[in-house]
Design an enzyme around this catalytic site. Structure first.
Site, PDB file in Angstrom:
ATOM      1  N   LYS A  25      18.495 -32.478  40.017  1.00 37.61           N
ATOM      2  CA  LYS A  25      18.430 -33.237  38.752  1.00 37.61           C
ATOM      3  C   LYS A  25      18.356 -32.259  37.575  1.00 37.61           C
ATOM      4  CE  LYS A  25      14.233 -34.727  37.099  1.00 37.61           C
ATOM      5  NZ  LYS A  25      13.970 -34.427  35.695  1.00 37.61           N
ATOM      6  N   ASN A  26      17.533 -31.209  37.707  1.00 36.64           N
ATOM      7  CA  ASN A  26      17.310 -30.314  36.567  1.00 36.64           C
ATOM      8  C   ASN A  26      18.430 -29.310  36.341  1.00 36.64           C
ATOM      9  OD1 ASN A  26      15.024 -31.744  36.111  1.00 36.64           O
ATOM     10  ND2 ASN A  26      13.614 -30.231  36.943  1.00 36.64           N
ATOM     11  N   CYS A 121       5.043 -37.129  26.922  1.00 33.88           N
ATOM     12  CA  CYS A 121       4.797 -37.948  28.114  1.00 33.88           C
ATOM     13  C   CYS A 121       3.387 -37.617  28.613  1.00 33.88           C
ATOM     14  CB  CYS A 121       5.835 -37.653  29.179  1.00 33.88           C
ATOM     15  SG  CYS A 121       5.738 -35.957  29.719  1.00 33.88           S
ATOM     16  N   ARG A 126       5.265 -32.034  25.098  1.00 36.08           N
ATOM     17  CA  ARG A 126       6.678 -31.655  25.235  1.00 36.08           C
ATOM     18  C   ARG A 126       7.307 -31.312  23.873  1.00 36.08           C
ATOM     19  NH1 ARG A 126       8.176 -33.650  30.363  1.00 36.08           N
ATOM     20  NH2 ARG A 126       9.803 -32.049  30.380  1.00 36.08           N
ATOM     21  N   ASP A 313       6.753 -28.142  39.317  1.00 38.72           N
ATOM     22  CA  ASP A 313       7.221 -29.425  39.847  1.00 38.72           C
ATOM     23  C   ASP A 313       6.877 -29.611  41.318  1.00 38.72           C
ATOM     24  OD1 ASP A 313      10.221 -29.202  37.831  1.00 38.72           O
ATOM     25  OD2 ASP A 313       8.244 -30.047  37.391  1.00 38.72           O
ATOM     26  N   ARG A 405      13.538 -42.089  38.687  1.00 36.10           N
ATOM     27  CA  ARG A 405      14.057 -41.142  37.686  1.00 36.10           C
ATOM     28  C   ARG A 405      14.439 -39.815  38.329  1.00 36.10           C
ATOM     29  NH1 ARG A 405      10.513 -39.117  33.228  1.00 36.10           N
ATOM     30  NH2 ARG A 405      12.306 -37.750  33.124  1.00 36.10           N
TER      31      ARG A 405
HETATM   32  C1  EPZ Z   1      12.211 -28.448  32.489  1.00 37.75           C
HETATM   33  O1  EPZ Z   1      11.544 -29.126  31.454  1.00 37.75           O
HETATM   34  C2  EPZ Z   1      12.312 -29.444  33.627  1.00 37.75           C
HETATM   35  N1  EPZ Z   1      13.111 -30.599  33.219  1.00 37.75           N
HETATM   36  C3  EPZ Z   1      10.909 -29.891  34.050  1.00 37.75           C
HETATM   37  O2  EPZ Z   1      11.043 -30.789  35.138  1.00 37.75           O
HETATM   38  C4  EPZ Z   1      10.151 -28.642  34.525  1.00 37.75           C
HETATM   39  O3  EPZ Z   1       8.840 -29.002  34.908  1.00 37.75           O
HETATM   40  C5  EPZ Z   1      10.094 -27.630  33.369  1.00 37.75           C
HETATM   41  O4  EPZ Z   1      11.448 -27.300  32.936  1.00 37.75           O
HETATM   42  C6  EPZ Z   1       9.408 -26.333  33.771  1.00 37.75           C
HETATM   43  O5  EPZ Z   1      10.076 -25.759  34.853  1.00 37.75           O
HETATM   44  C7  EPZ Z   1      14.469 -30.453  33.167  1.00 37.75           C
HETATM   45  O6  EPZ Z   1      15.015 -29.390  33.449  1.00 37.75           O
HETATM   46  C8  EPZ Z   1      15.243 -31.672  32.756  1.00 37.75           C
HETATM   47  P1  EPZ Z   1       9.961 -26.079  29.379  1.00 37.75           P
HETATM   48  P2  EPZ Z   1      11.441 -28.451  29.969  1.00 37.75           P
HETATM   49  O7  EPZ Z   1      10.663 -26.150  28.071  1.00 37.75           O
HETATM   50  O8  EPZ Z   1      12.696 -27.754  29.651  1.00 37.75           O
HETATM   51  C9  EPZ Z   1       6.323 -25.795  26.378  1.00 37.75           C
HETATM   52  C10 EPZ Z   1      10.634 -32.747  36.361  1.00 37.75           C
HETATM   53  O9  EPZ Z   1       9.658 -33.314  36.889  1.00 37.75           O
HETATM   54  N2  EPZ Z   1       7.340 -25.813  25.317  1.00 37.75           N
HETATM   55  O10 EPZ Z   1      10.197 -24.910  30.269  1.00 37.75           O
HETATM   56  O11 EPZ Z   1      10.939 -29.501  29.042  1.00 37.75           O
HETATM   57  C11 EPZ Z   1       6.243 -27.146  27.073  1.00 37.75           C
HETATM   58  O12 EPZ Z   1       5.422 -28.044  26.357  1.00 37.75           O
HETATM   59  C12 EPZ Z   1      10.507 -32.125  34.976  1.00 37.75           C
HETATM   60  O13 EPZ Z   1      11.783 -32.662  36.891  1.00 37.75           O
HETATM   61  C13 EPZ Z   1       6.930 -25.602  24.007  1.00 37.75           C
HETATM   62  O14 EPZ Z   1       5.741 -25.412  23.740  1.00 37.75           O
HETATM   63  O15 EPZ Z   1      10.281 -27.395  30.231  1.00 37.75           O
HETATM   64  C14 EPZ Z   1       5.664 -26.791  28.416  1.00 37.75           C
HETATM   65  O16 EPZ Z   1       4.261 -26.691  28.305  1.00 37.75           O
HETATM   66  C15 EPZ Z   1       9.092 -32.170  34.441  1.00 37.75           C
HETATM   67  N3  EPZ Z   1       7.863 -25.630  23.020  1.00 37.75           N
HETATM   68  C16 EPZ Z   1       6.260 -25.411  28.706  1.00 37.75           C
HETATM   69  O17 EPZ Z   1       6.715 -24.904  27.437  1.00 37.75           O
HETATM   70  C17 EPZ Z   1       9.193 -25.837  23.283  1.00 37.75           C
HETATM   71  O18 EPZ Z   1      10.011 -25.819  22.333  1.00 37.75           O
HETATM   72  C18 EPZ Z   1       7.438 -25.458  29.667  1.00 37.75           C
HETATM   73  O19 EPZ Z   1       8.401 -26.297  29.108  1.00 37.75           O
HETATM   74  C19 EPZ Z   1       9.589 -26.051  24.623  1.00 37.75           C
HETATM   75  C20 EPZ Z   1       8.653 -26.030  25.623  1.00 37.75           C
END
Ligand code: EPZ
Length: 426
Positions: A25-26, A121, A126, A313, A405
């Site tokens: 999915k990701n 969420c 996020r 995850d 989802r």
């Molecule tokens: C991706 O989310 C995945 N989703 C998530 O999977 C996964 O848990 C996550 O990466 C970490 O591996 C998809 O790929 C669609 P991040 P993403 O930006 O891109 C903070 C699942 O269950 N952050 O790496 O949103 C954020 O709040 C989902 O399949 C900022 O602070 O993850 C988090 O604490 C859940 N500012 C951390 O970084 C930003 O601008 C990691 O987020 C962006 C992120």
């Protein structure tokens, strides 16, 4: 997709057999967003029939794309010739946070875009500050009007270097999609290098993008004038693999995943071995993971980190298995600020877990008891199903929309392995 309903799981011992993994999915969500960068028909194989994929289809169609999805064969065809909109409404953004991934490609294709702030969420706020700061560093002008961001480019960007404060998966993907069609070179340091990001980069390279890797964790992009549509098979989902392996582990079973990619989950497999499970890899042209469960699993410690650390995850699914491991296991969630909500649900089943901020100590018990529990996110739904497979009696997992989802009818694969599970949609 109905929000009501539940997953009914009964105690199922010794799951066994062989199943194939569907595409990740990701990986498929950013890859679908990347199709905006081309003008033509791309075909993707092994695409999961999950509601997040359908949300992304709806989003791309709202921009003018023509999409055909053969759900039985998992083949997705996206024709982006007629994409003529560069805006995404709040309603669409709210349905799925990954919608933010169209911001980079829309900015690259139209030199302007207007998107709404995706909702937070349960697992965290996020934020998208790293995405926005990166776009501005690359020459975009961004203004905020209530919940909408309007971004535009009015000067050609110079060569740029961005050092991400955190290796954010989404920010890395968005900034790459913005940069591949911009003049000059862009270096992104402290980039995310998850397997799904690498599959997404491979798609862009097939489309004609010039992307190289450097150390430390650097992605170097040299802009090109245009990208062409392609065909691509999505990488097998390491998170589906992790869930199935843990289902076999907690029931004392033995399963084989011939198309799993061991190098996508080295540390996770290491942790299963520390628990005493036997792991065989590489029996299918270097792919393939087989687990032969121990009946006396031992405690181990996990701490989530960006890849190649322990994946956030798989934290809650792993914790479910640790509930029945002898001894004390420590689990620490460092990626999201609020991703231990499954703890209270596992405690309802008899688990002994103490939490303090983002740390949990799991004391192994001999038995879990089926009851009604509530999933708080996609991965918590998997964790509670895993616990229900071992728990005495029946477990009802509420929050079926999370399961739908993130997975493509994974209950069917578990059933094939011998699990007593059914999804009751009301
Ligand atoms: C991706 O989310 C995945 N989703 C998530 O999977 C996964 O848990 C996550 O990466 C970490 O591996 C998809 O790929 C669609 P991040 P993403 O930006 O891109 C903070 C699942 O269950 N952050 O790496 O949103 C954020 O709040 C989902 O399949 C900022 O602070 O993850 C988090 O604490 C859940 N500012 C951390 O970084 C930003 O601008 C990691 O987020 C962006 C992120």
């Amino acid at each position: 997709m109905s929000m009501n309903g539940y997953i009914l799981v009964e105690q199922s011992l010794k799951l066994s057999g062989t199943v194939d993994l569907i595409g990740a999915k990701n990986a498929v969500l950013p890859i679908m967003a990347a199709s905006i960068l081309t003008q033509g028909k791309s075909t993707f194989y092994s695409v999961p029939d999950s509601s997040d994929v359908h949300e992304m289809i709806t989003l791309l169609e709202s921009l003018g794309a023509k999409i055909f999805f053969d759900k039985k064969e998992n083949i997705l065809i996206i024709d982006t010739v007629n994409i003529n909109k560069s805006e995404v409404t709040q309603e669409v953004m709210d349905k799925m946070r990954a919608s933010i991934l169209v911001m980079g490609p829309l900015l690259a294709r139209f030199r302007k875009t207007r998107v709404a702030l995706p909702g937070g969420c349960l697992i965290g706020a996020r934020p998208i500050d790293l995405h926005l700061k990166g776009f501005e560093k690359l020459g975009a002008n961004i203004t905020r009007d209530n919940n909408y961001f309007y971004a535009s480019i009015n000067q050609d960007k110079k060569d740029q270097q961005i050092v991400l404060e955190y290796p954010s998966v989404g920010a890395t993907e968005n900034l790459i999609m913005f940069s591949v069609l911009q003049k000059g070179t862009t270096n992104i340091l402290n980039a995310a290098l998850e397997p799904e990001v690498l599959d997404f980069i491979q798609v862009l390279q097939k489309m004609g993008a010039k992307i190289e890797f450097d150390i430390p964790a650097t992605i170097k992009i040299t802009g090109v004038d245009n990208l062409k549509p392609i065909e691509h098979k999505i990488i097998p989902d390491r998170l589906e693999a992790g869930t199935l392996l843990l289902a076999a582990a907690i029931t004392g079973g033995e399963i084989s995943l011939p198309n799993a990619i061991p190098s996508d989950m080295d540390l996770f497999l290491e942790k299963l071995k520390q628990m005493g499970h036997k792991i065989e890899i590489g029996f299918n042209n270097s792919n393939g993971i087989k687990l032969i469960a121990t009946n006396n699993p031992k405690a181990t410690d996990i701490k989530t980190c960006p890849y190649p650390g322990f994946p956030t995850d798989l934290q809650s699914p792993m914790m479910a298995a640790l509930c029945l491991a002898q001894g004390e296991s420590k689990a620490e969630e460092t990626v999201f600020e609020n991703r231990l909500m499954h703890v209270k649900e596992l405690e309802k089943m008899g688990a002994q877990i103490k939490t303090k901020n983002s740390k949990a100590i799991v004391s192994g018990v001999d038995l879990l008891y089926g009851t009604q529990v509530i999933a708080s996110d996609i991965r918590a739904s998997a964790a509670l199903v895993i616990a229900g497979l071992a728990a005495e009696g029946k477990t009802e997992v509420l929050g079926i929309h999370h399961w739908r989802r993130g997975y493509d009818k994974m209950e069917n694969k578990l059933k094939k392995l011998g699990a007593k599970i059914k999804v009751v949609e009301v």
